[in-house]
Design a protein around this motif. Structure first.
Motif, mmCIF file in Angstrom:
data_model
loop_
_atom_site.group_PDB
_atom_site.id
_atom_site.type_symbol
_atom_site.label_atom_id
_atom_site.label_comp_id
_atom_site.label_asym_id
_atom_site.label_seq_id
_atom_site.Cartn_x
_atom_site.Cartn_y
_atom_site.Cartn_z
ATOM 1 N N THR A 63 30.068 46.781 33.180
ATOM 2 C CA THR A 63 30.230 47.914 33.892
ATOM 3 C C THR A 63 31.487 48.115 34.277
ATOM 4 O OG1 THR A 63 29.735 46.896 36.037
ATOM 5 C CG2 THR A 63 27.830 47.561 34.346
ATOM 6 N N PRO A 64 31.870 49.125 34.883
ATOM 7 C CA PRO A 64 33.379 49.591 35.697
ATOM 8 C C PRO A 64 33.544 48.328 36.755
ATOM 9 C CG PRO A 64 31.978 51.679 34.913
ATOM 10 C CD PRO A 64 31.063 50.341 34.960
ATOM 11 N N GLU A 65 32.158 47.901 37.647
ATOM 12 C CA GLU A 65 32.661 46.999 38.761
ATOM 13 C C GLU A 65 33.093 45.505 37.837
ATOM 14 O OE1 GLU A 65 29.898 49.383 37.887
ATOM 15 O OE2 GLU A 65 30.334 50.513 40.061
ATOM 16 N N ALA A 66 32.120 45.017 37.099
ATOM 17 C CA ALA A 66 32.038 43.759 36.701
ATOM 18 C C ALA A 66 33.494 43.576 35.604
ATOM 19 C CB ALA A 66 30.599 43.782 36.016
ATOM 20 N N LYS A 67 33.853 45.164 34.820
ATOM 21 C CA LYS A 67 35.240 44.588 34.411
ATOM 22 C C LYS A 67 36.280 44.667 35.399
ATOM 23 C CE LYS A 67 38.466 46.455 31.217
ATOM 24 N NZ LYS A 67 38.388 47.804 30.498
ATOM 25 N N SER A 68 36.317 45.174 36.232
ATOM 26 C CA SER A 68 36.998 45.157 37.848
ATOM 27 C C SER A 68 36.797 43.989 38.869
ATOM 28 C CB SER A 68 36.631 46.259 38.744
ATOM 29 O OG SER A 68 37.820 46.061 39.831
ATOM 30 N N MET A 69 36.193 43.029 38.571
ATOM 31 C CA MET A 69 35.446 41.956 39.314
ATOM 32 C C MET A 69 36.593 40.539 38.242
ATOM 33 S SD MET A 69 33.065 39.779 39.882
ATOM 34 C CE MET A 69 32.559 40.990 41.259
ATOM 35 N N LEU A 70 36.073 41.038 37.180
ATOM 36 C CA LEU A 70 36.899 39.972 35.800
ATOM 37 C C LEU A 70 38.151 40.567 35.828
ATOM 38 C CD1 LEU A 70 34.003 40.704 32.759
ATOM 39 C CD2 LEU A 70 35.144 38.696 34.228
ATOM 40 N N VAL A 71 39.082 40.943 36.070
ATOM 41 C CA VAL A 71 40.369 41.909 35.605
ATOM 42 C C VAL A 71 40.399 40.652 37.414
ATOM 43 C CG1 VAL A 71 41.856 43.053 35.700
ATOM 44 C CG2 VAL A 71 39.691 43.848 34.316
ATOM 45 N N ARG A 72 40.073 41.295 38.213
ATOM 46 C CA ARG A 72 40.634 40.430 39.282
ATOM 47 C C ARG A 72 41.122 38.681 39.610
ATOM 48 N NH1 ARG A 72 38.045 41.358 44.818
ATOM 49 N NH2 ARG A 72 39.733 40.231 45.466
ATOM 50 N N ALA A 73 39.622 38.616 38.618
ATOM 51 C CA ALA A 73 39.804 37.210 38.956
ATOM 52 C C ALA A 73 40.908 36.426 37.124
ATOM 53 C CB ALA A 73 38.355 36.622 38.570
ATOM 54 N N ALA A 74 41.076 37.138 37.203
ATOM 55 C CA ALA A 74 41.769 36.741 35.662
ATOM 56 C C ALA A 74 43.153 36.931 36.368
ATOM 57 C CB ALA A 74 41.727 37.857 34.565
ATOM 58 N N ARG B 145 43.819 33.839 38.513
ATOM 59 C CA ARG B 145 43.967 32.537 37.731
ATOM 60 C C ARG B 145 45.268 32.626 36.736
ATOM 61 N NH1 ARG B 145 39.712 28.513 37.688
ATOM 62 N NH2 ARG B 145 39.315 29.604 39.522
ATOM 63 N N SER B 146 46.929 33.780 36.737
ATOM 64 C CA SER B 146 47.337 34.084 36.219
ATOM 65 C C SER B 146 47.034 33.845 34.243
ATOM 66 C CB SER B 146 48.851 33.239 36.368
ATOM 67 O OG SER B 146 48.760 33.498 37.724
ATOM 68 N N LEU C 71 42.605 38.872 30.443
ATOM 69 C CA LEU C 71 40.804 39.019 30.300
ATOM 70 C C LEU C 71 40.441 38.273 29.450
ATOM 71 C CD1 LEU C 71 38.955 40.407 31.768
ATOM 72 C CD2 LEU C 71 39.371 42.779 30.749
ATOM 73 N N THR C 72 41.279 38.487 28.775
ATOM 74 C CA THR C 72 40.733 37.580 27.017
ATOM 75 C C THR C 72 40.444 36.514 27.677
ATOM 76 O OG1 THR C 72 41.328 39.827 25.624
ATOM 77 C CG2 THR C 72 40.644 37.615 24.332
ATOM 78 N N SER C 73 41.181 36.549 27.672
ATOM 79 C CA SER C 73 41.527 34.386 28.380
ATOM 80 C C SER C 73 40.726 34.242 28.953
ATOM 81 C CB SER C 73 43.011 34.035 28.239
ATOM 82 O OG SER C 73 43.610 33.790 27.245
ATOM 83 N N PHE C 74 40.383 34.861 30.006
ATOM 84 C CA PHE C 74 39.639 34.109 31.419
ATOM 85 C C PHE C 74 38.422 34.292 30.869
ATOM 86 C CE2 PHE C 74 37.143 35.401 34.926
ATOM 87 C CZ PHE C 74 38.010 34.642 35.833
ATOM 88 N N VAL C 75 38.054 35.510 30.113
ATOM 89 C CA VAL C 75 36.482 35.425 30.607
ATOM 90 C C VAL C 75 36.104 34.102 29.018
ATOM 91 C CG1 VAL C 75 34.747 37.298 28.481
ATOM 92 C CG2 VAL C 75 35.873 38.210 30.704
#
Length: 92
Positions: free
Chosen positions: A17-28, A31-32, A35-39
């Motif tokens: 969902t857009p909300e989930a992606k937004s959260m993942l992008v923020r968290a990534a 952590r500097s 998105l790919t590395s974080f996930v």
């Protein structure tokens, strides 16, 4: 144990969902990481946990002692075991 099909390519698509992606992008970003590395790192940590749990069997002390006793003093083969061995195909 179930095995997943592994494709030869190096890509994997996810629908979120857009909300989930937004959260993942923020968290990534926090952590500097991209998105790919974080996930990928988060998913790999979870995969290691799942596989470690699937590969381990926990038994009580009583059951542990019983297994060791059976390994040290196995019971004599019964009729069903003998029939199962006889039914095995020749592999040599």
């Amino acid at each position: 144990m179930p095995r997943a099909t592994v494709e030869d390519n190096k890509r994997m698509s996810l629908r979120v969902t857009p909300e989930a992606k937004s959260m993942l992008v923020r968290a990534a970003a926090l952590r500097s990481a991209d998105l790919t590395s974080f996930v990928t790192q988060a998913a790999l940590r979870e995969a290691e946990t799942v596989l470690r749990e699937a590969d381990r069997i926990e038994v009580s002390q009583r059951d542990h002692a019983r297994v060791l006793a059976l390994l040290e003093n196995p019971p004599k083969p019964n009729a069903r075991l003998k029939a199962a061995i006889t039914a095995l195909p020749d592999t040599l």
